[in-house]
Design a protein around this motif. Structure first.
Motif, mmCIF file in Angstrom:
data_model
loop_
_atom_site.group_PDB
_atom_site.id
_atom_site.type_symbol
_atom_site.label_atom_id
_atom_site.label_comp_id
_atom_site.label_asym_id
_atom_site.label_seq_id
_atom_site.Cartn_x
_atom_site.Cartn_y
_atom_site.Cartn_z
ATOM 1 N N ILE A 98 0.845 -1.187 0.000
ATOM 2 C CA ILE A 98 0.000 0.000 0.000
ATOM 3 C C ILE A 98 0.882 1.238 0.000
ATOM 4 N N TYR A 99 0.268 2.383 -0.264
ATOM 5 C CA TYR A 99 1.008 3.644 -0.243
ATOM 6 C C TYR A 99 0.698 4.429 1.020
ATOM 7 N N TYR A 100 -0.591 4.514 1.340
ATOM 8 C CA TYR A 100 -0.990 5.232 2.549
ATOM 9 C C TYR A 100 -1.217 4.220 3.672
ATOM 10 N N GLY A 101 -0.648 4.484 4.805
ATOM 11 C CA GLY A 101 -0.834 3.590 5.932
ATOM 12 C C GLY A 101 -0.425 4.248 7.222
ATOM 13 N N THR A 102 -0.694 3.557 8.300
ATOM 14 C CA THR A 102 -0.349 4.083 9.614
ATOM 15 C C THR A 102 1.029 3.604 10.039
ATOM 16 N N PHE A 103 1.539 4.217 11.083
ATOM 17 C CA PHE A 103 2.817 3.783 11.652
ATOM 18 C C PHE A 103 2.737 2.323 12.057
ATOM 19 N N SER A 104 1.625 1.937 12.659
ATOM 20 C CA SER A 104 1.486 0.563 13.143
ATOM 21 C C SER A 104 1.416 -0.443 12.009
ATOM 22 N N TYR A 105 1.092 0.012 10.811
ATOM 23 C CA TYR A 105 1.139 -0.851 9.644
ATOM 24 C C TYR A 105 2.563 -0.929 9.100
ATOM 25 N N PHE A 106 3.162 0.186 8.890
ATOM 26 C CA PHE A 106 4.472 0.214 8.254
ATOM 27 C C PHE A 106 5.583 -0.350 9.138
ATOM 28 N N ASN A 107 5.397 -0.399 10.438
ATOM 29 C CA ASN A 107 6.489 -0.885 11.276
ATOM 30 C C ASN A 107 6.475 -2.394 11.479
ATOM 31 N N GLN A 108 5.586 -3.081 10.776
ATOM 32 C CA GLN A 108 5.497 -4.528 10.911
ATOM 33 C C GLN A 108 6.122 -5.233 9.707
ATOM 34 N N PRO A 109 7.175 -6.031 9.912
ATOM 35 C CA PRO A 109 7.836 -6.690 8.778
ATOM 36 C C PRO A 109 6.890 -7.557 7.947
ATOM 37 N N GLN A 110 5.894 -8.154 8.582
ATOM 38 C CA GLN A 110 4.998 -9.054 7.855
ATOM 39 C C GLN A 110 4.128 -8.323 6.843
ATOM 40 N N ASN A 111 4.083 -7.005 6.902
ATOM 41 C CA ASN A 111 3.300 -6.230 5.939
ATOM 42 C C ASN A 111 4.094 -5.859 4.686
ATOM 43 N N TYR A 112 5.307 -6.326 4.611
ATOM 44 C CA TYR A 112 6.145 -6.047 3.444
ATOM 45 C C TYR A 112 6.260 -7.305 2.587
ATOM 46 N N HIS A 113 6.102 -7.130 1.295
ATOM 47 C CA HIS A 113 6.035 -8.270 0.392
ATOM 48 C C HIS A 113 7.380 -8.619 -0.232
ATOM 49 N N TYR A 114 8.247 -7.630 -0.363
ATOM 50 C CA TYR A 114 9.510 -7.848 -1.042
ATOM 51 C C TYR A 114 10.637 -7.242 -0.213
ATOM 52 N N TRP A 115 11.772 -7.936 -0.228
ATOM 53 C CA TRP A 115 12.919 -7.533 0.572
ATOM 54 C C TRP A 115 14.186 -7.568 -0.265
ATOM 55 N N GLY A 116 15.100 -6.672 0.068
ATOM 56 C CA GLY A 116 16.422 -6.729 -0.511
ATOM 57 C C GLY A 116 17.289 -7.728 0.230
ATOM 58 N N GLN A 117 18.522 -7.839 -0.202
ATOM 59 C CA GLN A 117 19.440 -8.823 0.372
ATOM 60 C C GLN A 117 20.171 -8.276 1.604
ATOM 61 N N GLY A 118 20.112 -6.990 1.813
ATOM 62 C CA GLY A 118 20.730 -6.375 2.979
ATOM 63 C C GLY A 118 22.107 -5.813 2.685
ATOM 64 N N THR A 119 22.470 -4.797 3.457
ATOM 65 C CA THR A 119 23.800 -4.213 3.370
ATOM 66 C C THR A 119 24.304 -3.964 4.791
ATOM 67 N N GLN A 120 25.543 -4.327 5.043
ATOM 68 C CA GLN A 120 26.105 -4.245 6.379
ATOM 69 C C GLN A 120 26.552 -2.825 6.690
ATOM 70 N N VAL A 121 26.145 -2.354 7.851
ATOM 71 C CA VAL A 121 26.614 -1.076 8.384
ATOM 72 C C VAL A 121 27.314 -1.359 9.705
ATOM 73 N N THR A 122 28.556 -0.948 9.809
ATOM 74 C CA THR A 122 29.327 -1.136 11.031
ATOM 75 C C THR A 122 29.834 0.217 11.509
ATOM 76 N N VAL A 123 29.499 0.544 12.755
ATOM 77 C CA VAL A 123 29.908 1.816 13.338
ATOM 78 C C VAL A 123 30.894 1.520 14.464
ATOM 79 N N SER A 124 32.103 1.994 14.322
ATOM 80 C CA SER A 124 33.132 1.744 15.332
ATOM 81 C C SER A 124 33.152 2.877 16.349
ATOM 82 N N SER A 125 33.502 2.520 17.565
ATOM 83 C CA SER A 125 33.530 3.509 18.652
ATOM 84 C C SER A 125 34.888 4.186 18.762
#
Length: 125
Positions: A98-125
């Motif tokens: 969907i395009y319009y939705g609530t925060f409680s909709y968009f923050n749930q992973p199960q509401n997403y149909h397609y995913w990328g493969q991921g990219t690693q972010v590492t933050v050093s202290s």
């Protein structure tokens, strides 16, 4: 076939910045809400931000991260500033139905149909 490809991850020092990109193909990009999630080993996938009719952020990144999209380029972005070691994770972009939705909709992973493969972010202290 829908494809999402993230890029822009890497190693950065605390306080630094990174900009993630997510190139989308296979569907009308501008018609759907998009989100960013992150995950660390042994933990559930965590909602970071979403953009559709409006933008949403989880509290821990408000004021530091900015989500945006370029519909002409079919690309989603996440500008990450003032990075902290606790931001270290694999970051995923995802597309919902969907395009319009609530925060409680968009923050749930199960509401997403397609995913990328991921990219690693590492933050050093």
């Amino acid at each position: 076939q829908v494809q999402l490809v993230e890029s822009g991850g890497g190693l950065v020092q605390a306080g630094g910045s990174l900009k993630l990109s997510c190139a989308a193909s296979g569907r009308t990009f501008s018609s759907y809400g998009m989100g960013w999630f992150r995950q660390t080993p042994g933990k559930e996938r965590e909602f970071i931000s979403a953009i559709g009719g409006t933008t949403y952020y989880t509290d821990s990144v408000k004021g530091r991260f900015t989500i945006s999209r370029d519909n002409a380029k079919n690309t989603l972005y996440l500008q990450m500033n003032s990075l902290k070691p606790e931001d270290t994770a694999v970051y995923y972009c995802a597309s919902t139905g969907i395009y319009y939705g609530t925060f409680s909709y968009f923050n749930q992973p199960q509401n997403y149909h397609y995913w990328g493969q991921g990219t690693q972010v590492t933050v050093s202290s």
